[in-house]
Design a protein around this motif. Structure first.
Motif, PDB file in Angstrom:
ATOM      1  N   ILE A  88      43.121  34.188  35.806  1.00  0.00           N
ATOM      2  CA  ILE A  88      43.123  35.495  35.167  1.00  0.00           C
ATOM      3  C   ILE A  88      41.924  36.289  35.670  1.00  0.00           C
ATOM      4  CG2 ILE A  88      42.987  36.712  32.975  1.00  0.00           C
ATOM      5  CD1 ILE A  88      44.246  34.217  31.711  1.00  0.00           C
ATOM      6  N   THR A  89      42.200  37.475  36.187  1.00  0.00           N
ATOM      7  CA  THR A  89      41.144  38.355  36.668  1.00  0.00           C
ATOM      8  C   THR A  89      41.296  39.708  35.990  1.00  0.00           C
ATOM      9  OG1 THR A  89      41.122  37.245  38.805  1.00  0.00           O
ATOM     10  CG2 THR A  89      40.103  39.411  38.705  1.00  0.00           C
ATOM     11  N   ARG A  90      40.230  40.211  35.419  1.00  0.00           N
ATOM     12  CA  ARG A  90      40.232  41.523  34.777  1.00  0.00           C
ATOM     13  C   ARG A  90      39.351  42.463  35.582  1.00  0.00           C
ATOM     14  NH1 ARG A  90      44.348  40.039  32.992  1.00  0.00           N
ATOM     15  NH2 ARG A  90      44.646  39.237  30.920  1.00  0.00           N
ATOM     16  N   THR A  91      39.851  43.673  35.765  1.00  0.00           N
ATOM     17  CA  THR A  91      39.105  44.691  36.508  1.00  0.00           C
ATOM     18  C   THR A  91      38.858  45.890  35.609  1.00  0.00           C
ATOM     19  OG1 THR A  91      41.143  45.679  37.343  1.00  0.00           O
ATOM     20  CG2 THR A  91      40.119  43.989  38.719  1.00  0.00           C
ATOM     21  N   ASN A  92      38.007  46.798  36.084  1.00  0.00           N
ATOM     22  CA  ASN A  92      37.763  48.015  35.328  1.00  0.00           C
ATOM     23  C   ASN A  92      38.990  48.920  35.423  1.00  0.00           C
ATOM     24  OD1 ASN A  92      37.543  48.866  37.974  1.00  0.00           O
ATOM     25  ND2 ASN A  92      35.639  49.987  37.672  1.00  0.00           N
ATOM     26  N   GLY A  95      40.181  49.779  38.763  1.00  0.00           N
ATOM     27  CA  GLY A  95      40.689  48.636  39.504  1.00  0.00           C
ATOM     28  C   GLY A  95      39.847  48.233  40.694  1.00  0.00           C
ATOM     29  N   VAL A  98      35.676  43.889  39.607  1.00  0.00           N
ATOM     30  CA  VAL A  98      36.106  42.728  38.821  1.00  0.00           C
ATOM     31  C   VAL A  98      35.120  42.532  37.678  1.00  0.00           C
ATOM     32  CG1 VAL A  98      36.470  40.238  38.859  1.00  0.00           C
ATOM     33  CG2 VAL A  98      37.230  41.636  40.790  1.00  0.00           C
ATOM     34  N   THR A 101      36.635  36.665  35.613  1.00  0.00           N
ATOM     35  CA  THR A 101      37.689  35.794  36.118  1.00  0.00           C
ATOM     36  C   THR A 101      37.626  34.474  35.359  1.00  0.00           C
ATOM     37  OG1 THR A 101      37.557  36.783  38.309  1.00  0.00           O
ATOM     38  CG2 THR A 101      38.586  34.634  38.170  1.00  0.00           C
TER      39      THR A 101
END
Length: 130
Positions: A88-92, A95, A98, A101
């Motif tokens: 799972i990777t979250r970005t602002n 996009g 990062v 993760t």
């Protein structure tokens, strides 16, 4: 918030068991029945032995969204199997950065014990979040 077991959860659990047992038509029948009450477009899927489990897991993710923390338990459970592991990777919002993760098997899936639990039982060791 209602954290009781719901009919869609039971149906999707049964569909997952059937899919893992190779009973594609039985699992597909459950998915089709569930989706008939959810999807209004002419959704035509072709279920095969190769894709039925992924369809079940995708529908489970959509149907049980925000239902009692089941997504966390599903991620922990599915990350034990190499074929269903996800990072799972979250970005602002843009996009391009990062923010975090979480890899399969990470300690970040563990929830910390509350101070009350630790105080009540000194034998409990706090879960590492690193």
């Amino acid at each position: 918030m209602d954290n009781s077991v719901a009919v869609p959860e039971v149906l999707l659990t049964k569909a997952e068991c059937l899919a893992r047992a190779g009973k594609v038509s039985d699992a597909a029948a459950i998915l089709t029945n569930l989706r008939t009450n959810r999807i209004t477009s002419n959704d035509t899927r072709t279920y095969t032995a190769a894709n039925i489990l992924q369809y079940v897991l995708d529908d489970r993710r959509r149907e049980l969204f925000l239902h009692g923390g089941l997504r966390l338990f599903d991620l922990k459970r599915l990350n034990k199997d190499l074929s269903t592991q996800v990072t799972i990777t979250r970005t602002n919002v843009a996009g391009n950065t990062v923010l975090g993760t979480v890899i399969p098997g990470s300690n970040r899936y563990l929830l910390p014990f509350s101070a009350n639990v630790l105080a009540a039982n000194p034998s409990i060791i706090q879960n590492s979040r690193q």
